[in-house]
Design a protein around this motif. Structure first.
Motif, mmCIF file in Angstrom:
data_model
loop_
_atom_site.group_PDB
_atom_site.id
_atom_site.type_symbol
_atom_site.label_atom_id
_atom_site.label_comp_id
_atom_site.label_asym_id
_atom_site.label_seq_id
_atom_site.Cartn_x
_atom_site.Cartn_y
_atom_site.Cartn_z
ATOM 1 N N LEU A 146 0.835 -1.191 0.000
ATOM 2 C CA LEU A 146 0.000 0.000 0.000
ATOM 3 C C LEU A 146 0.876 1.249 0.000
ATOM 4 N N PRO A 147 0.436 2.320 -0.634
ATOM 5 C CA PRO A 147 1.272 3.526 -0.715
ATOM 6 C C PRO A 147 1.446 4.180 0.650
ATOM 7 N N PRO A 148 2.634 4.696 0.929
ATOM 8 C CA PRO A 148 2.836 5.470 2.164
ATOM 9 C C PRO A 148 2.115 6.814 2.026
ATOM 10 N N ARG A 149 0.895 6.896 2.548
ATOM 11 C CA ARG A 149 -0.019 7.990 2.245
ATOM 12 C C ARG A 149 0.574 9.364 2.525
ATOM 13 N N ALA A 150 1.204 9.536 3.706
ATOM 14 C CA ALA A 150 1.718 10.859 4.074
ATOM 15 C C ALA A 150 2.797 11.323 3.099
ATOM 16 N N LEU A 151 3.692 10.399 2.736
ATOM 17 C CA LEU A 151 4.763 10.757 1.806
ATOM 18 C C LEU A 151 4.213 11.058 0.423
ATOM 19 N N TRP A 152 3.267 10.256 -0.034
ATOM 20 C CA TRP A 152 2.709 10.483 -1.361
ATOM 21 C C TRP A 152 1.931 11.792 -1.415
ATOM 22 N N ASP A 153 1.214 12.118 -0.353
ATOM 23 C CA ASP A 153 0.507 13.404 -0.320
ATOM 24 C C ASP A 153 1.491 14.557 -0.460
ATOM 25 N N ASN A 154 2.655 14.412 0.172
ATOM 26 C CA ASN A 154 3.679 15.451 0.078
ATOM 27 C C ASN A 154 4.288 15.499 -1.324
ATOM 28 N N LEU A 155 4.545 14.326 -1.917
ATOM 29 C CA LEU A 155 5.152 14.280 -3.244
ATOM 30 C C LEU A 155 4.171 14.654 -4.353
ATOM 31 N N ASP A 156 2.882 14.714 -4.034
ATOM 32 C CA ASP A 156 1.893 15.177 -5.013
ATOM 33 C C ASP A 156 2.148 16.619 -5.442
ATOM 34 N N THR A 157 2.998 17.324 -4.689
ATOM 35 C CA THR A 157 3.345 18.706 -5.063
ATOM 36 C C THR A 157 4.463 18.753 -6.103
ATOM 37 N N LEU A 158 5.062 17.605 -6.438
ATOM 38 C CA LEU A 158 6.160 17.590 -7.409
ATOM 39 C C LEU A 158 5.780 18.221 -8.747
ATOM 40 N N PRO A 159 4.614 17.899 -9.327
ATOM 41 C CA PRO A 159 4.260 18.515 -10.625
ATOM 42 C C PRO A 159 4.185 20.037 -10.570
ATOM 43 N N PHE A 160 3.846 20.599 -9.403
ATOM 44 C CA PHE A 160 3.809 22.058 -9.284
ATOM 45 C C PHE A 160 5.211 22.650 -9.336
ATOM 46 N N ARG A 161 6.225 21.781 -9.096
ATOM 47 C CA ARG A 161 7.620 22.225 -9.120
ATOM 48 C C ARG A 161 8.322 21.809 -10.410
ATOM 49 N N GLY A 162 7.530 21.377 -11.401
ATOM 50 C CA GLY A 162 8.106 21.014 -12.694
ATOM 51 C C GLY A 162 8.708 19.629 -12.752
ATOM 52 N N VAL A 163 8.343 18.754 -11.806
ATOM 53 C CA VAL A 163 8.877 17.394 -11.766
ATOM 54 C C VAL A 163 7.739 16.421 -12.060
ATOM 55 N N ALA A 164 7.924 15.548 -13.038
ATOM 56 C CA ALA A 164 6.920 14.543 -13.359
ATOM 57 C C ALA A 164 6.850 13.504 -12.248
ATOM 58 N N TRP A 165 5.651 12.940 -12.021
ATOM 59 C CA TRP A 165 5.413 12.107 -10.838
ATOM 60 C C TRP A 165 4.605 10.881 -11.268
ATOM 61 N N LEU A 166 5.237 9.696 -11.180
ATOM 62 C CA LEU A 166 4.631 8.436 -11.609
ATOM 63 C C LEU A 166 4.580 7.478 -10.425
ATOM 64 N N ARG A 167 3.374 6.952 -10.131
ATOM 65 C CA ARG A 167 3.161 6.177 -8.905
ATOM 66 C C ARG A 167 2.636 4.778 -9.206
ATOM 67 N N VAL A 168 3.219 3.800 -8.518
ATOM 68 C CA VAL A 168 2.795 2.411 -8.643
ATOM 69 C C VAL A 168 2.685 1.824 -7.241
ATOM 70 N N HIS A 169 1.591 1.110 -6.960
ATOM 71 C CA HIS A 169 1.522 0.400 -5.689
ATOM 72 C C HIS A 169 0.772 -0.903 -5.889
ATOM 73 N N ARG A 170 0.903 -1.792 -4.914
ATOM 74 C CA ARG A 170 0.299 -3.113 -5.041
ATOM 75 C C ARG A 170 -0.579 -3.409 -3.844
ATOM 76 N N GLU A 171 -1.769 -3.954 -4.131
ATOM 77 C CA GLU A 171 -2.717 -4.388 -3.110
ATOM 78 C C GLU A 171 -2.909 -5.888 -3.275
ATOM 79 N N GLY A 172 -2.059 -6.673 -2.631
ATOM 80 C CA GLY A 172 -2.082 -8.113 -2.847
ATOM 81 C C GLY A 172 -1.661 -8.435 -4.266
ATOM 82 N N SER A 173 -2.510 -9.155 -5.008
ATOM 83 C CA SER A 173 -2.171 -9.487 -6.387
ATOM 84 C C SER A 173 -2.565 -8.386 -7.362
ATOM 85 N N GLN A 174 -3.275 -7.359 -6.878
ATOM 86 C CA GLN A 174 -3.672 -6.242 -7.733
ATOM 87 C C GLN A 174 -2.640 -5.121 -7.677
#
Length: 278
Positions: A146-174
């Motif tokens: 599962l995504p580390p929610r607090a860190l991902w919420d903080n890194l969601d600001t990356l696009p506002f700083r001109g940095v592309a942001w690509l996220r992958v997480h796994r929930e069991g086999s999904q």
């Protein structure tokens, strides 16, 4: 006469001698003074004694084949987008760093396994330092759970700083690949999750499960990792070269079942966040 080895085939057809280049194009050799057996030898990189007419003909053939071969090669990764930071805690996707480097990207990898039990200070410092010192153009987070929610919420600001942001997480086999975020018009990780809850017929259960964070990690097969990796490579290439398909990657969440090896796409669009209550 010998020349550098460029892969191509020599074919003797009813229309005369032809060359098949490495990208599948056939070139007819009209009026070539070089016998087929000598062309085969030259194609294999072996020494062949040619007269002046033969040398001139071979230079034309070799130049045409070489031009097509070089044109068919992967383009050089754009320098302004060369730096890619990968945070990887999914073993089956660890190969992505080497794959991107082979394509020409300048890749730095981090393994911050402590972020799943709690957001430990060491991981936060390591990520912050990498963002500051390495100054990536793209950040890819490959979460094995599962995504580390607090860190991902903080890194969601990356696009506002001109940095592309690509996220992958796994929930069991999904496994979920979020839309690629480049600016404020793209959905954040929080918005993707809210859209999932809104579309779910079992939203209450999903929200409770995510909150409880009882996800039991299971190993993902190498085959599943390769299949997901190809999707991520194509997303990164589309971003690097501003390809037409980038528009799709910015609006689609991709779900992949690591057991059935089946995938589905789900449209997710960004929306204006409501103003805070006074």
């Amino acid at each position: 006469m010998t020349t550098p080895r460029i892969p191509f085939d020599i074919i003797d057809t009813a229309n005369g001698t032809a060359v098949r280049t490495s990208d599948g194009v056939f070139l007819r050799l009209t009026g070539s003074p070089i016998p087929v057996w000598q062309l085969h030898a030259l194609a294999g990189g072996r020494d062949v004694a040619l007269d002046a007419a033969g040398q001139a003909s071979w230079q034309r053939v070799h130049s045409a084949v070489t031009t097509r071969h070089e044109h068919d090669a992967a383009p050089t990764w754009p320098t302004p987008k060369s730096r890619v930071l990968i945070v990887c805690t999914e073993p089956a996707l660890a190969h992505l760093a080497a794959d991107l480097a082979e394509l020409g990207a300048d890749v730095r990898s981090l393994d911050v396994t402590g972020v799943y039990d709690s957001v430990d200070l060491g991981s936060v410092i390591e990520i912050t330092q990498a963002l500051t010192e390495f100054r990536p153009a793209l950040v890819i987070w490959l979460a094995g759970g599962l995504p580390p929610r607090a860190l991902w919420d903080n890194l969601d600001t990356l696009p506002f700083r001109g940095v592309a942001w690509l996220r992958v997480h796994r929930e069991g086999s999904q496994l979920w690949v979020d839309p690629l975020s480049l600016d404020m018009t793209d959905p954040s990780s929080a918005q993707v999750m809210k859209r999932r809850l809104a579309a779910s017929g079992t939203a209450e259960e999903l929200a409770s499960w995510l909150e409880a964070r009882t996800n039991v990690p299971t190993a993902m097969s190498d085959l599943a990792g390769r299949m997901v990796g190809l999707r991520l490579l194509d997303m990164a290439q589309a971003w690097a070269f501003d390809a037409e398909r980038l528009r799709i990657y910015r609006t689609r969440a991709w779900q992949f079942n690591a057991r059935s090896l089946r995938a589905s796409e789900h449209t997710v669009l960004a929306y204006p966040e409501p103003a805070p209550l006074p």
